[in-house]
Motif scaffolding. Structure first.
Motif, PDB file in Angstrom:
ATOM      1  N   VAL A 127       0.857  -1.181   0.000  1.00 25.21           N
ATOM      2  CA  VAL A 127       0.000   0.000   0.000  1.00 25.21           C
ATOM      3  C   VAL A 127       0.895   1.232   0.000  1.00 25.21           C
ATOM      4  CG1 VAL A 127      -1.737   1.309   1.278  1.00 25.21           C
ATOM      5  CG2 VAL A 127      -1.828  -1.187   1.280  1.00 25.21           C
ATOM      6  N   ILE A 128       0.552   2.230  -0.804  1.00 25.09           N
ATOM      7  CA  ILE A 128       1.253   3.508  -0.753  1.00 25.09           C
ATOM      8  C   ILE A 128       0.313   4.514  -0.103  1.00 25.09           C
ATOM      9  CG2 ILE A 128       2.319   5.377  -2.065  1.00 25.09           C
ATOM     10  CD1 ILE A 128       3.215   3.379  -4.112  1.00 25.09           C
ATOM     11  N   PRO A 129       0.606   4.962   1.122  1.00 21.77           N
ATOM     12  CA  PRO A 129      -0.294   5.867   1.841  1.00 21.77           C
ATOM     13  C   PRO A 129      -0.538   7.170   1.068  1.00 21.77           C
ATOM     14  CG  PRO A 129       1.381   4.986   3.309  1.00 21.77           C
ATOM     15  CD  PRO A 129       1.790   4.610   1.921  1.00 21.77           C
ATOM     16  N   VAL A 130      -1.743   7.679   1.168  1.00 18.78           N
ATOM     17  CA  VAL A 130      -2.119   8.918   0.491  1.00 18.78           C
ATOM     18  C   VAL A 130      -1.387  10.092   1.129  1.00 18.78           C
ATOM     19  CG1 VAL A 130      -4.032  10.465  -0.054  1.00 18.78           C
ATOM     20  CG2 VAL A 130      -4.377   7.992  -0.099  1.00 18.78           C
ATOM     21  N   LYS A 131      -0.834  10.963   0.301  1.00 17.15           N
ATOM     22  CA  LYS A 131      -0.133  12.152   0.780  1.00 17.15           C
ATOM     23  C   LYS A 131      -0.928  13.400   0.396  1.00 17.15           C
ATOM     24  CE  LYS A 131       3.272   9.259   1.659  1.00 17.15           C
ATOM     25  NZ  LYS A 131       2.899   8.128   0.798  1.00 17.15           N
ATOM     26  N   ASN A 132      -0.770  14.449   1.167  1.00 16.93           N
ATOM     27  CA  ASN A 132      -1.459  15.713   0.901  1.00 16.93           C
ATOM     28  C   ASN A 132      -0.533  16.665   0.141  1.00 16.93           C
ATOM     29  OD1 ASN A 132      -3.691  17.477   1.106  1.00 16.93           O
ATOM     30  ND2 ASN A 132      -2.766  18.523   2.840  1.00 16.93           N
ATOM     31  N   LEU A 133       0.016  16.194  -0.948  1.00 16.14           N
ATOM     32  CA  LEU A 133       0.948  16.986  -1.740  1.00 16.14           C
ATOM     33  C   LEU A 133       0.204  17.949  -2.658  1.00 16.14           C
ATOM     34  CD1 LEU A 133       3.433  14.128  -2.661  1.00 16.14           C
ATOM     35  CD2 LEU A 133       3.914  16.059  -1.156  1.00 16.14           C
ATOM     36  N   PRO A 134       0.839  19.060  -3.028  1.00 22.55           N
ATOM     37  CA  PRO A 134       0.204  19.975  -3.990  1.00 22.55           C
ATOM     38  C   PRO A 134      -0.154  19.248  -5.282  1.00 22.55           C
ATOM     39  CG  PRO A 134       2.147  20.988  -3.006  1.00 22.55           C
ATOM     40  CD  PRO A 134       2.153  19.549  -2.572  1.00 22.55           C
ATOM     41  N   LYS A 135      -1.246  19.674  -5.930  1.00 16.81           N
ATOM     42  CA  LYS A 135      -1.709  19.016  -7.142  1.00 16.81           C
ATOM     43  C   LYS A 135      -0.672  19.044  -8.255  1.00 16.81           C
ATOM     44  CE  LYS A 135      -6.622  19.781  -6.238  1.00 16.81           C
ATOM     45  NZ  LYS A 135      -7.884  20.394  -6.731  1.00 16.81           N
ATOM     46  N   ALA A 136       0.189  20.051  -8.242  1.00 19.77           N
ATOM     47  CA  ALA A 136       1.184  20.170  -9.301  1.00 19.77           C
ATOM     48  C   ALA A 136       2.293  19.124  -9.195  1.00 19.77           C
ATOM     49  CB  ALA A 136       1.809  21.572  -9.271  1.00 19.77           C
ATOM     50  N   VAL A 137       2.424  18.493  -8.021  1.00 18.01           N
ATOM     51  CA  VAL A 137       3.470  17.486  -7.825  1.00 18.01           C
ATOM     52  C   VAL A 137       3.009  16.167  -8.424  1.00 18.01           C
ATOM     53  CG1 VAL A 137       4.828  16.204  -6.130  1.00 18.01           C
ATOM     54  CG2 VAL A 137       4.289  18.615  -5.733  1.00 18.01           C
ATOM     55  N   ARG A 138       3.816  15.627  -9.316  1.00 17.23           N
ATOM     56  CA  ARG A 138       3.487  14.391 -10.007  1.00 17.23           C
ATOM     57  C   ARG A 138       4.411  13.262  -9.570  1.00 17.23           C
ATOM     58  NH1 ARG A 138      -1.493  15.550 -11.415  1.00 17.23           N
ATOM     59  NH2 ARG A 138      -1.663  17.412 -12.718  1.00 17.23           N
ATOM     60  N   PRO A 139       3.959  12.007  -9.669  1.00 18.04           N
ATOM     61  CA  PRO A 139       4.829  10.871  -9.349  1.00 18.04           C
ATOM     62  C   PRO A 139       6.127  10.907 -10.139  1.00 18.04           C
ATOM     63  CG  PRO A 139       2.559  10.140  -9.586  1.00 18.04           C
ATOM     64  CD  PRO A 139       2.581  11.580 -10.019  1.00 18.04           C
ATOM     65  N   ASN A 140       7.191  10.451  -9.483  1.00 19.93           N
ATOM     66  CA  ASN A 140       8.542  10.364 -10.059  1.00 19.93           C
ATOM     67  C   ASN A 140       9.235  11.718 -10.183  1.00 19.93           C
ATOM     68  OD1 ASN A 140       8.144   7.545 -10.383  1.00 19.93           O
ATOM     69  ND2 ASN A 140       7.177   7.904 -12.372  1.00 19.93           N
ATOM     70  N   GLN A 141       8.653  12.766  -9.625  1.00 19.87           N
ATOM     71  CA  GLN A 141       9.277  14.088  -9.676  1.00 19.87           C
ATOM     72  C   GLN A 141      10.201  14.315  -8.486  1.00 19.87           C
ATOM     73  OE1 GLN A 141       6.064  17.008  -9.947  1.00 19.87           O
ATOM     74  NE2 GLN A 141       6.698  17.490 -12.037  1.00 19.87           N
ATOM     75  N   TYR A 142      11.285  15.073  -8.734  1.00 19.48           N
ATOM     76  CA  TYR A 142      12.124  15.615  -7.672  1.00 19.48           C
ATOM     77  C   TYR A 142      11.638  17.045  -7.432  1.00 19.48           C
ATOM     78  CZ  TYR A 142      15.422  11.771  -8.604  1.00 19.48           C
ATOM     79  OH  TYR A 142      16.004  10.538  -8.764  1.00 19.48           O
ATOM     80  N   VAL A 143      11.183  17.338  -6.211  1.00 22.89           N
ATOM     81  CA  VAL A 143      10.571  18.640  -5.943  1.00 22.89           C
ATOM     82  C   VAL A 143      11.024  19.183  -4.591  1.00 22.89           C
ATOM     83  CG1 VAL A 143       8.516  18.148  -7.326  1.00 22.89           C
ATOM     84  CG2 VAL A 143       8.527  17.575  -4.882  1.00 22.89           C
ATOM     85  N   LYS A 144      10.823  20.477  -4.437  1.00 24.22           N
ATOM     86  CA  LYS A 144      11.011  21.109  -3.134  1.00 24.22           C
ATOM     87  C   LYS A 144       9.638  21.241  -2.485  1.00 24.22           C
ATOM     88  CE  LYS A 144      13.685  24.713  -2.952  1.00 24.22           C
ATOM     89  NZ  LYS A 144      14.152  26.118  -3.045  1.00 24.22           N
ATOM     90  N   ILE A 145       9.518  20.802  -1.245  1.00 26.48           N
ATOM     91  CA  ILE A 145       8.255  20.887  -0.509  1.00 26.48           C
ATOM     92  C   ILE A 145       8.235  22.188   0.277  1.00 26.48           C
ATOM     93  CG2 ILE A 145       6.794  19.810   1.238  1.00 26.48           C
ATOM     94  CD1 ILE A 145       6.991  18.209  -1.348  1.00 26.48           C
ATOM     95  N   GLU A 146       7.297  23.045  -0.050  1.00 30.00           N
ATOM     96  CA  GLU A 146       7.241  24.360   0.593  1.00 30.00           C
ATOM     97  C   GLU A 146       6.702  24.290   2.018  1.00 30.00           C
ATOM     98  OE1 GLU A 146       8.641  26.919  -0.654  1.00 30.00           O
ATOM     99  OE2 GLU A 146       9.070  26.002  -2.610  1.00 30.00           O
ATOM    100  N   ASP A 147       5.786  23.345   2.281  1.00 34.15           N
ATOM    101  CA  ASP A 147       5.182  23.244   3.615  1.00 34.15           C
ATOM    102  C   ASP A 147       5.065  21.765   3.998  1.00 34.15           C
ATOM    103  OD1 ASP A 147       3.716  23.328   5.945  1.00 34.15           O
ATOM    104  OD2 ASP A 147       2.136  24.635   5.167  1.00 34.15           O
ATOM    105  N   PHE A 148       6.070  21.263   4.703  1.00 36.03           N
ATOM    106  CA  PHE A 148       6.070  19.871   5.151  1.00 36.03           C
ATOM    107  C   PHE A 148       4.837  19.535   5.972  1.00 36.03           C
ATOM    108  CE2 PHE A 148       6.739  17.322   8.964  1.00 36.03           C
ATOM    109  CZ  PHE A 148       7.021  16.081   8.426  1.00 36.03           C
ATOM    110  N   PHE A 149       4.420  20.454   6.839  1.00 39.17           N
ATOM    111  CA  PHE A 149       3.344  20.166   7.785  1.00 39.17           C
ATOM    112  C   PHE A 149       2.008  19.960   7.070  1.00 39.17           C
ATOM    113  CE2 PHE A 149       6.511  22.824   9.998  1.00 39.17           C
ATOM    114  CZ  PHE A 149       6.970  21.879  10.879  1.00 39.17           C
ATOM    115  N   THR A 150       1.705  20.810   6.096  1.00 40.27           N
ATOM    116  CA  THR A 150       0.485  20.633   5.324  1.00 40.27           C
ATOM    117  C   THR A 150       0.558  19.367   4.484  1.00 40.27           C
ATOM    118  OG1 THR A 150       0.068  23.014   5.240  1.00 40.27           O
ATOM    119  CG2 THR A 150      -1.011  21.662   3.570  1.00 40.27           C
ATOM    120  N   ALA A 151       1.726  19.094   3.914  1.00 37.98           N
ATOM    121  CA  ALA A 151       1.901  17.908   3.072  1.00 37.98           C
ATOM    122  C   ALA A 151       1.758  16.622   3.874  1.00 37.98           C
ATOM    123  CB  ALA A 151       3.259  17.948   2.385  1.00 37.98           C
TER     124      ALA A 151
END
Length: 313
Positions: A127-151
């Motif tokens: 199972v891959i737990p659901v994350k609260n990532l921004p909609k613009a973040v896509r699988p397999n992307q390397y990204v900077k997370i602006e707000d860890f707590f919300t995510a």
């Protein structure tokens, strides 16, 4: 000096330690040292770890049992690498984990925390737990997370088997809090992500093995020293994401004490919860009679055993 220091805290993990260690030794990036911290295991963990021969492995011994936080701290204090990462002794990495962390560190030089997504293994179901990532973040992307707590409101976007820190960050953040038995990761997350930026690879590079049911049991939470949420409340007043994160954490602990039928501690955590920030399902779970709560928990355990993970979000 190695690029990475890998810290594996070990206490009575004889059935799993060789799997975890081999997952490190099979990494495509090989510039690392592996520090296994034996926290006075009473089973065959140590002998099984010692059977694995590799010059990059060092086994550190505690003279008395000190707990998970102290074991991680021992690893940090003995680490020589530029980047320090952790792996629980019953989890494992996929072969690309260190390479992914290395890419994050090079791609985002302004970040000092590096994490990846993870899989949960439940009774041979993945199972891959659901994350609260921004909609613009896509699988397999390397990204900077602006707000860890919300995510991390739904589920943590990383666990402590798929996160790494620069040495500079650890020097400033300080050690894991050994005065906390339950919630040491949460405490460290708040201190770390309040001060440093997080780079993230949105692909599962670690496997987190989950016990059934997926919750703290009476034996693990009762009489334990919990994190003091109130020490972060003032900081949260100016950080909406952190405020929601603390509220979700309070809900989690309240639900665990309700499960134990510990009315006093359930009330203690419940009274500090902002119910307007909870989902409908969370409100129902907190307010429903115990017989209904117990029935819903049994249903959840039944579904998890069949690889179906349900959440209160």
């Amino acid at each position: 000096m190695p690029r990475f220091s890998v810290v594996i805290p070990m206490y009575n993990k004889a059935d799993y330690i060789q799997r975890s260690v081999h997952s490190v030794l099979q990494q495509t990036l090989v510039d690392f040292e592996l520090l296994i911290v034996n926290d006075c295991s009473t089973d065959k963990s140590l002998s099984r770890a010692e059977k694995i021969e590799d010059s990059r492995i060092t086994i550190l011994q505690h003279e008395v049992n000190k707990g998970l936080s102290a074991s991680r701290n021992t690893g940090i204090s003995n680490a020589k690498g530029d980047i320090i990462t952790f792996l629980d002794a019953d989890d494992e990495w996929k072969p690309n984990f260190l390479a992914a962390i290395d890419t994050l560190a090079r791609k985002f030089p302004d970040c000092d925390i590096y994490g990846t997504d993870y899989e949960e293994k439940i009774n041979n179901h993945t199972v891959i737990p659901v994350k609260n990532l921004p909609k613009a973040v896509r699988p397999n992307q390397y990204v900077k997370i602006e707000d860890f707590f919300t995510a991390s409101l739904f589920n943590p976007i990383y666990c402590y088997s798929c996160v790494a820190f620069s040495r500079k960050a650890l020097n400033k953040i300080g050690n894991f809090n050994t005065a906390v038995d339950i919630g040491e990761d949460l405490d460290f997350n708040i201190r770390a992500n309040s001060q440093f930026k997080l780079a993230y690879y949105y692909k599962a590079c670690a496997i987190y093995y989950v016990d059934i049911p997926n919750q703290m049991t009476n034996s693990t939470i009762r009489n334990k020293k919990l994190i003091d949420f109130k020490k972060f409340d003032r900081q949260a007043e100016s950080h909406p994401g952190l405020k929601k994160y603390l509220n979700a954490s309070r809900y989690y602990y309240a639900s665990q004490y309700k499960n134990q039928r510990n009315k006093a501690l359930f009330k203690k955590f419940k009274q500090d919860i902002d119910f307007s920030a909870l989902s409908f399902k969370q409100k129902v779970l907190l307010e429903c009679p115990f017989w209904m709560y117990q029935g819903l928990k049994k249903l959840k355990a039944f579904l998890i055993k069949r690889g179906i993970k349900v959440t209160p979000f």
